[in-house]
Design an enzyme around this catalytic site. Structure first.
Site, short mmCIF file in Angstrom:
data_model
loop_
_atom_site.label_atom_id
_atom_site.label_comp_id
_atom_site.label_asym_id
_atom_site.label_seq_id
_atom_site.Cartn_x
_atom_site.Cartn_y
_atom_site.Cartn_z
N LEU A 1 -14.22 9.06 -46.30
CA LEU A 1 -13.44 8.97 -45.04
C LEU A 1 -13.90 7.41 -44.70
CD1 LEU A 1 -11.20 9.64 -42.96
CD2 LEU A 1 -12.86 10.79 -41.48
N SER B 1 -16.40 5.93 -36.43
CA SER B 1 -15.89 6.79 -35.49
C SER B 1 -14.53 6.73 -35.36
CB SER B 1 -16.47 6.76 -33.99
OG SER B 1 -18.09 6.94 -34.27
N TRP C 1 -20.93 4.84 -47.10
CA TRP C 1 -21.96 6.02 -46.73
C TRP C 1 -21.47 7.20 -47.41
CZ3 TRP C 1 -24.95 2.65 -45.14
CH2 TRP C 1 -24.69 1.46 -44.14
N ARG D 1 -56.23 24.10 -35.84
CA ARG D 1 -56.73 22.97 -35.23
C ARG D 1 -57.59 23.40 -34.05
NH1 ARG D 1 -58.41 17.95 -35.47
NH2 ARG D 1 -58.40 16.78 -33.52
N GLN E 1 -52.59 25.65 -22.40
CA GLN E 1 -51.19 25.79 -22.14
C GLN E 1 -50.44 24.74 -22.50
OE1 GLN E 1 -50.71 26.22 -17.67
NE2 GLN E 1 -49.98 28.12 -18.10
N GLU F 1 -20.90 13.17 -39.98
CA GLU F 1 -19.81 14.00 -39.62
C GLU F 1 -19.25 13.94 -38.31
OE1 GLU F 1 -19.65 17.63 -42.12
OE2 GLU F 1 -20.55 16.66 -43.70
N GLY F 2 -19.52 12.73 -37.91
CA GLY F 2 -19.05 12.80 -36.43
C GLY F 2 -20.24 12.37 -35.63
N1 CAA Z 1 -9.57 19.04 -35.81
C1 CAA Z 1 -8.08 19.00 -36.17
N2 CAA Z 1 -7.39 18.07 -35.71
C2 CAA Z 1 -7.86 16.96 -34.87
C3 CAA Z 1 -9.26 16.99 -34.54
C4 CAA Z 1 -10.09 18.16 -34.99
N3 CAA Z 1 -11.32 18.07 -34.49
N4 CAA Z 1 -9.49 15.77 -34.15
C5 CAA Z 1 -8.33 15.13 -34.15
N5 CAA Z 1 -7.25 15.92 -34.52
C6 CAA Z 1 -5.85 15.48 -34.60
C7 CAA Z 1 -5.39 15.43 -33.26
O1 CAA Z 1 -4.87 16.62 -32.85
C8 CAA Z 1 -4.17 14.32 -33.55
O2 CAA Z 1 -3.00 15.06 -34.17
P1 CAA Z 1 -1.63 14.80 -33.54
O3 CAA Z 1 -1.45 13.41 -33.96
O4 CAA Z 1 -0.90 15.78 -34.70
O5 CAA Z 1 -1.27 14.88 -32.50
C9 CAA Z 1 -4.75 13.45 -34.39
O6 CAA Z 1 -5.83 14.21 -35.01
C10 CAA Z 1 -5.47 12.24 -34.09
O7 CAA Z 1 -6.16 12.40 -32.99
P2 CAA Z 1 -6.40 11.93 -31.51
O8 CAA Z 1 -5.04 11.41 -31.09
O9 CAA Z 1 -7.30 12.44 -30.88
O10 CAA Z 1 -7.13 10.33 -32.24
P3 CAA Z 1 -8.26 9.46 -31.41
O11 CAA Z 1 -8.44 8.18 -32.32
O12 CAA Z 1 -8.24 9.48 -30.23
O13 CAA Z 1 -9.80 10.42 -32.01
C11 CAA Z 1 -11.40 10.99 -33.40
C12 CAA Z 1 -10.04 10.78 -33.30
C13 CAA Z 1 -11.56 12.51 -32.65
C14 CAA Z 1 -12.03 10.14 -32.69
C15 CAA Z 1 -11.75 11.18 -34.92
O14 CAA Z 1 -11.24 9.81 -35.35
C16 CAA Z 1 -12.84 11.49 -35.45
O15 CAA Z 1 -13.35 12.79 -35.35
N6 CAA Z 1 -13.83 10.49 -35.50
C17 CAA Z 1 -14.88 10.58 -36.32
C18 CAA Z 1 -14.92 10.91 -37.69
C19 CAA Z 1 -16.09 11.43 -38.53
O16 CAA Z 1 -16.29 12.20 -38.12
N7 CAA Z 1 -16.65 10.71 -39.57
C20 CAA Z 1 -17.52 11.56 -40.37
C21 CAA Z 1 -17.40 10.87 -41.71
S1 CAA Z 1 -17.53 12.07 -43.18
C22 CAA Z 1 -19.15 12.23 -43.32
O17 CAA Z 1 -19.98 11.64 -42.55
C23 CAA Z 1 -19.41 13.03 -44.60
C24 CAA Z 1 -20.96 12.71 -45.35
O18 CAA Z 1 -20.92 12.13 -46.21
C25 CAA Z 1 -21.78 13.52 -45.04
#
Ligand code: CAA
Length: 385
Positions: free
Chosen positions: A125, A132, A157, A269, A280, A364-365
């Site tokens: 992703l 983010s 990443w 230790r 404490q 993962e966020g």
């Molecule tokens: N669960 C289900 N649906 C969700 C959701 C969730 N947690 N978060 C958002 N959505 C849905 C919303 O309901 C919305 O749906 P509709 O369009 O149908 O209404 C849609 O997604 C868009 O959401 P927002 O309008 O809230 O959009 P936004 O831009 O304001 O916010 C965000 C989105 C929550 C910030 C999102 O972009 C996000 O979670 N960002 C973080 C990304 C992330 O976690 N990346 C990790 C990368 S993967 C990784 O790290 C894997 C690895 O290799 C270890």
């Protein structure tokens, strides 16, 4: 909520603990130094069913619940957080997507080898300019007259990046629709135009495999679309909800591993004429660490129970991840403090916990994103309540 663990849960916890101590621990220190991928360990984890824990047996998985997954993740991460993230990504971010949104044909073709550990998978992703703010996917999927798509762009990443065979890839297929124009594809590493970058040299989880990927006109047939075109962003978010329980459990394991080492050290230790656990200042630290770990464990198990019950678990997963990752940093830091100067050198192992813990506040966020997710969910609940 009932936190009583069943006999089956305790058996899985015990099996994961024994595997971690016998098979993972002996090479963990060396792999942290060299960054070597735990190839054989991952193969054995697959044979034991830990790479497709929640996938139904029908598709080659162990068919267990999310509580079992939390328990196993904690035990593995306690010993080696690098191995734990390979396991977490394959289970939560790859097998789950295909199981939930894939067709039977896709499950047979892609899920079975992933759930049995014959192959491992990656979730793509994030991009060089997209973290983010995940709706802004710059990777494109352009529909061709024959119904296939040409994928172009880059991902960053990517956990399991050089080692995977199957990749869950999100791409913008209809820019006019914004995030509702994102589609989820499954790509293979051997496709023409698929380029794998070099393994990143990281602060922590050093033996896990993280890299960038590039796509130049990678041709993907429609039978490799997961879900429907345009459904990709929803799929990405729902997948991350479950992934966050995995990373919360990983953070919990890092914290509990560091804590156990710290407690043990306080018996060995001596200072001011007695073991330091009679002081404490040290007792207060141990009490705080235990309290935080137990709270994190309850949040992880609660998120898992809510997921297992089929209810909405978005907030519970985000709370577990936010809290467990925060306390993993705090507990690892305090474990070093308890060790004094010895905690700062590699021989005593707790410094690795601090380095490994940091990523749990990012991937993962980030913690900041978890705050947003929690706040949005609770406001929704209050608005309807
Ligand atoms: N669960 C289900 N649906 C969700 C959701 C969730 N947690 N978060 C958002 N959505 C849905 C919303 O309901 C919305 O749906 P509709 O369009 O149908 O209404 C849609 O997604 C868009 O959401 P927002 O309008 O809230 O959009 P936004 O831009 O304001 O916010 C965000 C989105 C929550 C910030 C999102 O972009 C996000 O979670 N960002 C973080 C990304 C992330 O976690 N990346 C990790 C990368 S993967 C990784 O790290 C894997 C690895 O290799 C270890």
């Amino acid at each position: 909520m009932n936190f009583q663990l069943s006999e089956d849960h305790l058996a899985i916890q015990q099996a994961a603990r024994e595997f971690a101590e016998q098979e993972i621990a002996p090479s963990a220190v060396e792999r942290d130094k060299t960054g070597d991928f735990p190839e054989e360990i991952i193969q054995k984890l697959g044979e034991l069913g830990f790479l497709g824990m929640m996938t139904p047996p029908e598709w080659g998985g162990a068919g267990l619940d999310c509580v079992s997954y939390v328990l196993a993740m904690e035990e593995i991460a306690k010993v080696d957080a690098s191995v734990a993230v390979v396991m977490s990504v394959n289970n939560s971010l790859v097998c789950w997507v295909i199981e939930t949104y894939g067709t039977d044909e896709q499950k047979e073709r892609f899920l079975r080898p992933l759930a049995t550990g014959q192959k491992i998978g990656a979730y793509c992703l994030s991009e060089p300019g997209v973290g983010s703010d995940a709706t802004q996917q710059a990777t494109t999927g352009t529909l061709q007259p024959d119904g296939s798509y040409l994928i172009n762009g880059a991902k960053n990443w990517i956990t399991n990046g050089t080692r995977s065979f199957h990749y869950i890839v999100f791409a913008q297929t209809d820019p006019s629709k914004g995030h509702k124009g994102i589609t989820c594809f499954i790509l293979d590493q051997d496709m023409p135009g698929f380029e794998v970058g070099h393994k990143e040299d990281k602060l922590g989880i050093r033996s896990s495999d993280t890299c960038a990927l590039g796509f130049t006109d990678v041709r993907v047939t429609p039978d490799r679309i997961i879900g429907a075109p345009g459904q990709g962003f929803k799929i990405a978010m729902e997948t991350l909800n479950g992934g966050r329980i995995g990373i919360a459990s990983q953070a919990l394991g890092i914290a509990s591993g560091a804590f156990e080492k710290a407690v043990k050290y306080t018996f060995e230790r001596r200072a001011f004429g007695k073991p330091i656990n009679q002081l404490q200042a040290i007792q207060f630290k141990l009490a705080d660490m235990q309290l935080k770990i137990e709270t994190a464990r309850m949040l992880c198990l609660r998120a898992a129970r809510v997921k297992d019950s089929g209810q909405n678990y978005i907030k519970e997963a985000a709370m577990a991840k936010l809290y467990a990752s925060t306390i993993a940093m705090e507990v690892a830091s305090q474990a070093i403090q308890v060790h004094g100067g010895y905690g700062y050198v590699r021989e005593y192992l707790v410094e690795r916990a601090l380095r490994d813990a940091k990523i749990t506040e990012i991937y993962e966020g980030t913690s900041e994103i978890q705050h947003i997710v929690i706040a949005r969910q609770l406001l929704k609940e209050y608005a309807v309540g």
